[in-house]
Scaffold this motif. Structure first.
Motif, PDB file in Angstrom:
ATOM      1  N   ILE A  66      48.640  54.396  92.296  1.00  0.00           N
ATOM      2  CA  ILE A  66      49.592  53.698  93.166  1.00  0.00           C
ATOM      3  C   ILE A  66      50.699  53.045  92.349  1.00  0.00           C
ATOM      4  O   ILE A  66      51.891  53.175  92.660  1.00  0.00           O
ATOM      5  CB  ILE A  66      48.862  52.647  94.029  1.00  0.00           C
ATOM      6  N   LEU A  67      50.319  52.366  91.275  1.00  0.00           N
ATOM      7  CA  LEU A  67      51.318  51.681  90.458  1.00  0.00           C
ATOM      8  C   LEU A  67      52.220  52.666  89.728  1.00  0.00           C
ATOM      9  O   LEU A  67      53.416  52.404  89.557  1.00  0.00           O
ATOM     10  CB  LEU A  67      50.636  50.748  89.457  1.00  0.00           C
ATOM     11  N   ASP A  68      51.667  53.784  89.275  1.00  0.00           N
ATOM     12  CA  ASP A  68      52.502  54.812  88.639  1.00  0.00           C
ATOM     13  C   ASP A  68      53.597  55.278  89.588  1.00  0.00           C
ATOM     14  O   ASP A  68      54.769  55.412  89.195  1.00  0.00           O
ATOM     15  CB  ASP A  68      51.650  56.017  88.222  1.00  0.00           C
TER      16      ASP A  68
ATOM     17  N   THR B 225      53.393  42.626  92.064  1.00  0.00           N
ATOM     18  CA  THR B 225      54.163  42.195  90.893  1.00  0.00           C
ATOM     19  C   THR B 225      54.642  43.394  90.090  1.00  0.00           C
ATOM     20  O   THR B 225      55.833  43.526  89.768  1.00  0.00           O
ATOM     21  CB  THR B 225      53.315  41.284  89.987  1.00  0.00           C
ATOM     22  N   ILE B 226      53.707  44.288  89.765  1.00  0.00           N
ATOM     23  CA  ILE B 226      54.042  45.417  88.882  1.00  0.00           C
ATOM     24  C   ILE B 226      54.868  46.467  89.610  1.00  0.00           C
ATOM     25  O   ILE B 226      55.851  46.989  89.068  1.00  0.00           O
ATOM     26  CB  ILE B 226      52.752  46.032  88.301  1.00  0.00           C
ATOM     27  N   SER B 227      54.511  46.786  90.858  1.00  0.00           N
ATOM     28  CA  SER B 227      55.231  47.832  91.590  1.00  0.00           C
ATOM     29  C   SER B 227      56.638  47.411  91.971  1.00  0.00           C
ATOM     30  O   SER B 227      57.500  48.263  92.221  1.00  0.00           O
ATOM     31  CB  SER B 227      54.455  48.255  92.832  1.00  0.00           C
ATOM     32  N   SER B 228      56.921  46.104  92.011  1.00  0.00           N
ATOM     33  CA  SER B 228      58.282  45.636  92.288  1.00  0.00           C
ATOM     34  C   SER B 228      59.077  45.438  91.004  1.00  0.00           C
ATOM     35  O   SER B 228      60.195  44.926  91.037  1.00  0.00           O
ATOM     36  CB  SER B 228      58.248  44.325  93.091  1.00  0.00           C
ATOM     37  N   GLY B 229      58.499  45.842  89.877  1.00  0.00           N
ATOM     38  CA  GLY B 229      59.237  45.799  88.619  1.00  0.00           C
ATOM     39  C   GLY B 229      58.852  44.679  87.685  1.00  0.00           C
ATOM     40  O   GLY B 229      59.397  44.585  86.581  1.00  0.00           O
ATOM     41  N   GLY B 230      57.942  43.811  88.091  1.00  0.00           N
ATOM     42  CA  GLY B 230      57.516  42.737  87.207  1.00  0.00           C
ATOM     43  C   GLY B 230      56.898  43.276  85.925  1.00  0.00           C
ATOM     44  O   GLY B 230      56.205  44.299  85.937  1.00  0.00           O
ATOM     45  N   SER B 231      57.156  42.592  84.838  1.00  0.00           N
ATOM     46  CA  SER B 231      56.656  43.050  83.540  1.00  0.00           C
ATOM     47  C   SER B 231      55.258  42.497  83.302  1.00  0.00           C
ATOM     48  O   SER B 231      55.065  41.499  82.624  1.00  0.00           O
ATOM     49  CB  SER B 231      57.604  42.599  82.413  1.00  0.00           C
ATOM     50  N   GLY B 232      54.291  43.174  83.891  1.00  0.00           N
ATOM     51  CA  GLY B 232      52.897  42.776  83.721  1.00  0.00           C
ATOM     52  C   GLY B 232      52.047  44.002  83.467  1.00  0.00           C
ATOM     53  O   GLY B 232      52.447  45.129  83.769  1.00  0.00           O
ATOM     54  N   GLY B 233      50.872  43.802  82.918  1.00  0.00           N
ATOM     55  CA  GLY B 233      49.977  44.901  82.614  1.00  0.00           C
ATOM     56  C   GLY B 233      48.953  45.126  83.707  1.00  0.00           C
ATOM     57  O   GLY B 233      48.750  44.290  84.583  1.00  0.00           O
ATOM     58  N   ARG B 234      48.292  46.271  83.628  1.00  0.00           N
ATOM     59  CA  ARG B 234      47.306  46.652  84.636  1.00  0.00           C
ATOM     60  C   ARG B 234      45.892  46.281  84.232  1.00  0.00           C
ATOM     61  O   ARG B 234      45.030  46.127  85.094  1.00  0.00           O
ATOM     62  CB  ARG B 234      47.373  48.170  84.862  1.00  0.00           C
ATOM     63  N   ILE B 235      45.645  46.170  82.945  1.00  0.00           N
ATOM     64  CA  ILE B 235      44.260  46.030  82.500  1.00  0.00           C
ATOM     65  C   ILE B 235      43.689  44.665  82.873  1.00  0.00           C
ATOM     66  O   ILE B 235      42.524  44.558  83.265  1.00  0.00           O
ATOM     67  CB  ILE B 235      44.135  46.289  80.978  1.00  0.00           C
TER      68      ILE B 235
END
Length: 422
Positions: free
Chosen positions: A34-36, A113-123
């Motif tokens: 999803i995030l990809d 956060t991540i899908s809207s462009g936020g600079s965060g990690g998935r792990i």
């Protein structure tokens, strides 16, 4: 026979560890895909030349931050920032355990956060969700503290194995970060969870993150010297990263602004940077892959990207956005390795390593310095490539980076006191 006694059976516990691995592996697979889709689409929009496409990058992270602010305020404050400190805080006692509400909030908040462009990690989010699943199972079954901690570790290891194809890295992470000592029975259960999560990803047909790389003559002695040099500079950038993250966290904590609006402000500031440099958005996985597919680099541009990625991640997580620091650290590390390796090649053209080799060494070194876990960093990078000739240079850079970062006096990014302030 009581229910509690049934679940104290060793073989039942092993089955539960296997089940945790399967569940977390499936969650990691879904979460990653999803995030990809969303983050790759957003970066593609940013690469468009029209001013409309670029302007959208300014406001999309802010909108995502606003939604995340609502989710965290009315969901769970434990989803704020990166998730590992929350696990470390809860592992000491069953009284402070993760709830269903914590896990749902963490999942939704980090995904937005991540899908809207936020600079965060998935792990970080996946490790917290995985650990939370183990936590909830052990808590509901009223197992003793030892088993409670073990199941929490099972979920955490499964999260890393599920995202990175790295069961050994997951096992080492739990050993170095979560547990103070190694127990054979505990280690077996953690291994079962990590392997079963990795099996899910392999059955899905997904390829290894970084396989089939041309690394040059890895074990040449000159590359060991370069690895040591990369380790030193990786420690500098890692300390700068952790310091910036903590400093901006303090600034946003003290800001007289509604907690809902803080992640939106962080997203807006990030969007202003992304207007010029959309590569800073998201976890950084796509940019890492692109770096490994290039043969020539503009070292000045890579240095600018490195510095701005540190600032972007600190803005995202420091303002209250939800995500991890692992993936951004991998990008920072790969940039560090390519820059230092490239400069070394200019001075010593007889070096036999490739840019890919130095990027991998940098990734291990920065991860080691940020989370103070050299063996975890080494094993994860080894499992990225399945090239075990990398072992010595990775260990050299990771150990040097960890020691140098420790000498700075700044605590690990995973220090539980980070969670205590939330």
């Amino acid at each position: 026979m009581s229910v509690k006694r049934i679940f104290n059976n060793r073989y039942i516990k092993l089955f539960l560890a296997f089940l945790i691995g399967i569940i977390v592996g499936l969650i990691a697979l879904l979460y990653n895909n999803i995030l990809d889709y969303f983050t790759f689409s957003l970066i593609d929009i940013g690469m468009e030349l029209t001013i409309f496409h670029r302007l959208s990058l300014v406001f999309v992270p802010a909108l995502g931050g606003l939604i995340v602010g609502f989710i965290i305020k009315y969901g769970s404050m434990s989803a704020k920032g990166h998730g590992i400190p929350a696990i470390l805080s809860s592992i000491e006692t069953k009284e402070r355990h993760l709830t269903y509400r914590d896990l749902l909030t963490e999942g939704f908040a980090s995904a937005i956060t991540i899908s809207s462009g936020g600079s965060g990690g998935r792990i970080g989010p996946i490790v917290e969700i995985g650990a939370g699943i183990g936590d909830l199972i052990a808590y509901k079954l009223d197992l003793d503290l030892f088993d409670y901690q073990t199941f929490l570790g099972c979920g955490a290891a499964a999260g890393i194995a599920g995202l990175f194809h790295a069961p050994l890295g997951g096992i080492m992470f739990v050993t170095e970060i979560l547990f103070n000592k190694v127990d054979k029975n505990r280690l077996i259960m953690v291994a079962v969870s990590a392997i079963s999560a990795d099996m899910v990803i392999r059955w899905s047909g997904q390829e290894l993150f970084l396989a089939h790389l041309n690394l040059g003559q890895v074990e040449n002695v000159y590359n060991f010297i370069t690895a040591a040099l990369i380790g030193i500079f990786a420690a500098v950038f890692a300390v700068a990263f952790v310091y910036t993250l903590r400093k901006l966290s303090d600034i946003f904590d003290n800001l007289k602004l509604n907690i809902v609006l803080k992640p939106a402000l962080g997203g807006l500031l990030l969007g202003m940077i992304a207007f010029k440099l959309p590569e800073i958005m998201g976890s950084g996985n796509r940019i890492i892959v692109e770096l490994f597919n290039q043969s020539e680099y503009d070292l000045k541009f890579l240095f600018i990207l490195l510095v701005l990625k540190i600032i972007a991640t600190a803005l995202t997580l420091g303002s209250g956005g939800s995500g991890g620091i692992f993936s951004p650290s991998l990008l920072i590390g790969s940039l560090t390795g390519i820059i230092i390796g490239g400069l070394s090649h200019q001075i010593l053209p007889f070096l036999t390593g490739s840019s890919s080799l130095y990027a991998l060494i940098g990734m291990a070194a920065v991860i080691s310095a940020v989370i103070r876990a050299p063996l975890t960093a080494t094993f994860i990078i080894l499992e990225f490539t399945h090239n075990y000739s990398l072992t010595v240079p990775l260990l050299i850079s990771s150990l040097i980076a960890e020691r140098a970062a420790s000498k700075s006096g700044l605590k690990s990014a995973y220090s539980p006191d980070y969670f205590e302030r939330l």
